[in-house]
Design an enzyme around this catalytic site. Structure first.
Site, PDB file in Angstrom:
ATOM      1  N   ASP A   1      -2.216   6.557  12.011  1.00  0.00           N
ATOM      2  CA  ASP A   1      -1.495   5.779  11.006  1.00  0.00           C
ATOM      3  C   ASP A   1      -0.202   6.534  10.689  1.00  0.00           C
ATOM      4  O   ASP A   1      -0.233   7.575  10.035  1.00  0.00           O
ATOM      5  CB  ASP A   1      -2.376   5.641   9.760  1.00  0.00           C
ATOM      6  CG  ASP A   1      -1.670   4.965   8.586  1.00  0.00           C
ATOM      7  OD1 ASP A   1      -0.434   4.791   8.627  1.00  0.00           O
ATOM      8  OD2 ASP A   1      -2.365   4.611   7.612  1.00  0.00           O
TER       9      ASP A   1
ATOM     10  N   SER B   1       0.819  -1.217   0.000  1.00  0.00           N
ATOM     11  CA  SER B   1       0.000   0.000   0.000  1.00  0.00           C
ATOM     12  C   SER B   1       0.857   1.273   0.000  1.00  0.00           C
ATOM     13  O   SER B   1       0.393   2.334  -0.417  1.00  0.00           O
ATOM     14  CB  SER B   1      -0.936   0.001   1.211  1.00  0.00           C
ATOM     15  OG  SER B   1      -0.204  -0.202   2.394  1.00  0.00           O
TER      16      SER B   1
ATOM     17  N   HIS C   1       1.457   5.295   6.377  1.00  0.00           N
ATOM     18  CA  HIS C   1       1.066   5.832   5.062  1.00  0.00           C
ATOM     19  C   HIS C   1       1.225   7.352   5.038  1.00  0.00           C
ATOM     20  O   HIS C   1       1.294   7.996   6.080  1.00  0.00           O
ATOM     21  CB  HIS C   1      -0.381   5.424   4.767  1.00  0.00           C
ATOM     22  CG  HIS C   1      -0.556   3.931   4.676  1.00  0.00           C
ATOM     23  ND1 HIS C   1      -1.026   3.164   5.719  1.00  0.00           N
ATOM     24  CD2 HIS C   1      -0.287   3.075   3.665  1.00  0.00           C
ATOM     25  CE1 HIS C   1      -1.043   1.886   5.349  1.00  0.00           C
ATOM     26  NE2 HIS C   1      -0.592   1.806   4.115  1.00  0.00           N
TER      27      HIS C   1
END
Ligand SMILES: *[C@@H]1O[C@H](CO)[C@@H](O)[C@H](O)[C@H]1NC(C)=O
Ligand SMILES: *[C@@H]1O[C@H](CO)[C@@H](O)[C@H](O)[C@H]1NC(C)=O
Ligand SMILES: *[C@@H]1O[C@H](CO)[C@@H](O)[C@H](O)[C@H]1NC(C)=O
Ligand SMILES: *[C@@H]1O[C@H](CO)[C@@H](O)[C@H](O)[C@H]1NC(C)=O
Ligand SMILES: *[C@@H]1O[C@H](CO)[C@@H](O)[C@H](O)[C@H]1NC(C)=O
Ligand SMILES: *[C@@H]1O[C@H](CO)[C@@H](O)[C@H](O)[C@H]1NC(C)=O
Ligand SMILES: *[C@@H]1O[C@H](CO)[C@@H](O)[C@H](O)[C@H]1NC(C)=O
Ligand SMILES: *[C@@H]1O[C@H](CO)[C@@H](O)[C@H](O)[C@H]1NC(C)=O
Length: 422
Positions: A386, A146, A389
């Site tokens: 998070d 990702s 990312h």
């Protein structure tokens, strides 16, 4: 008993619980996201006809390529709110909501305004039209997890604004995402392969994070789908770093064993290297490998005594810094394997420059399990931020500027070899 701060050796596998819930959805959004159709009509007016006059050979000047001998990976982030960001969330209809931090409630936007300044040269200015010319009749593919998908999305945003509606499209055909620039017959693609080699986590829309099994000697399933790609950009790191050991097979598919992560990573990369050597034609194909994208999970690493993470960070780190999440043993393995390759694969060593960007992560302005965080979750950054990312526009745009400069340089040196007449 006195609790001691965990040593870095222990720490680097603590990614985990937070990580698991982040990655689980990995690409659920491959199918879930609705492609927004809105497109700035102003931009369209401005650029509507641009593509029709661009059939010239690509004019690559010295300003478009990195100076010989300059290490672009050494430098610092400088404030630049005149040329950055390259695009805004609203101007790029292809962004998924995982990365649109502003729309998701982030108040500060300083993270969009930093330019990477190498110490001894300048990064060439990204020029989408030149890149599209170089990519004419070609396929550029990003392969990885990702994080790599973020880089793919950044590239799509960097390029798409110069194409009028109807000349561009994004298709989702799991495990691929394919952006097409019609008139150029060029595609920019993403391929979900979190371990690069084959694994049980390869279903792009439904993969388990907890029960992972990596087929260290097998890349054929993926490789079959990589045929015909002209430029590859590979990346794989975070999925390996879940625990100190990882279940894998090598040889017999029935003989599952626990491997040390470093051992498994090396075997997998060798399998990959072997595929590259036997399947890639260095005369008309080019391969790049991204070094690990750093994480900012523990603020005590840059702010002594603090107990948070990347949440509420608004400025890059200045001065030397290397987080414990970026495993040096893995870095060495990457170096070894690339050095031994008979084909020239270019390493884009973006780890250090990204290490400084504790401010660039989605933190609580992203998703978990495919959904934006709720208000309650947002107010609990210690559990829900998070720090893996990145927001877009943001740090991955810089990775793509560097990739851009390499792609143009490679094109230039190939044309020079063919002689002045071509
Ligand atoms: C190529 O670009 C350079 C600088 O951008 C310019 O000076 C030169 O005239 C251009 N050459 C052609 C053939 O367009
Ligand atoms: C750009 O940054 C400078 C210095 O921080 C500030 O004075 C100026 O208002 C900013 N301009 C814009 C357009 O945000
Ligand atoms: C379009 O590009 C592909 C390679 O990606 C190539 O095989 C095909 O021939 C090109 N089509 C045209 C019409 O040039
Ligand atoms: C995902 O796969 C697992 C088994 O691999 C299955 O049990 C589950 O139902 C699947 N989920 C969806 C949404 O299809
Ligand atoms: C991946 O998982 C989805 C949802 O469970 C399923 O519909 C799809 O067939 C799977 N794809 C493959 C290639 O197995
Ligand atoms: C490997 O798989 C076994 C059986 O599913 C499991 O008990 C064990 O915890 C796994 N090891 C790791 C490191 O995940
Ligand atoms: C975030 O940072 C600002 C100043 O940098 C501070 O005033 C605020 O209390 C911080 N918020 C949290 C929740 O830590
Ligand atoms: C990447 O750069 C870092 C320093 O920024 C260095 O420590 C590391 O060895 C480099 N990696 C490789 C594979 O050359």
């Amino acid at each position: 008993m006195i609790t001691q701060p965990p040593s870095s050796r222990q720490i680097q596998f603590l990614f985990t619980i937070a990580l698991a819930s982040l990655l689980v959805l990995g690409t659920a959004r491959l199918v879930l996201d609705n492609l927004k159709k809105s497109q700035s009509s102003f931009l369209q007016l401005l650029l509507g006809n641009a593509h029709q006059v661009l059939r010239l050979p690509v004019n690559i000047s010295n300003e478009d390529v990195i100076d010989d001998g300059c290490n672009v990976f050494e430098g610092n982030w400088v404030w630049d709110n005149t040329t950055y960001p390259f695009y805004t969330e609203d101007r790029c209809p292809f962004l998924v909501k995982q990365v649109t931090c502003q729309r998701n409630g982030r108040r500060d936007s300083l993270y969009q305004n930093w330019r990477w300044q190498p110490n001894y040269c300048n990064l060439p200015r990204f020029n989408a039209l030149k890149l599209l010319e170089v990519l004419r009749d070609k396929r550029l593919m990003f392969v990885g997890d990702s994080i790599q998908r973020g880089m793919f999305e950044s590239m799509v945003c960097l390029v798409q604004s110069v194409l009028p509606d109807g000349e561009k499209s994004l298709k989702r055909i799991p495990p691929r995402k394919i952006f097409t620039a019609k008139e150029y017959n060029a595609s920019i693609e993403y391929f979900w392969a979190p371990f690069i080699v084959d694994s049980t986590s390869d279903n792009a829309t439904n993969h388990t994070v907890l029960k992972r099994l990596v087929k260290l000697d097998s890349i054929a399933k993926h490789g079959k789908q990589w045929e015909g790609v002209d430029i590859f950009v590979f990346e794989s790191y975070i999925w390996w770093m879940y625990k100190p050991l990882i279940n894998a097979t090598f040889g017999s598919p029935h003989n599952v064993q626990e491997y040390k992560v470093a051992t498994a990573y090396r075997l997998a990369l060798e399998t990959w290297a072997n595929w590259i050597e036997t399947r890639v034609n260095p005369h008309n194909q080019k391969v790049y490998f991204m070094s690990m994208s750093p994480t900012h999970l523990w603020s005590w690493e840059w702010k002594h005594g603090s107990e948070g993470n990347c949440f509420n960070e608004s400025h890059p780190i200045h001065g030397s810094y290397w987080g414990t999440g970026s495993n040096l043993e893995i870095m060495e393995i990457v170096r070894d394997v690339l050095e031994q390759l008979k084909i020239d694969v270019t390493l884009l060593n973006i780890t250090q420059l990204s290490e400084f960007r504790k401010d660039g992560h989605t933190s609580v302005y992203g998703e978990r399990r495919g959904k934006l965080l709720t208000r309650e979750q947002r107010s609990d950054p210690n559990n829900f931020a998070d720090c893996i990312h990145w927001c877009l526009p943001g740090v991955p745009d810089t990775w793509n500027e560097i990739l851009y400069a390499h792609i143009l340089k490679n094109y230039q040196s190939k044309s020079n070899k063919l002689g002045p007449s071509s």
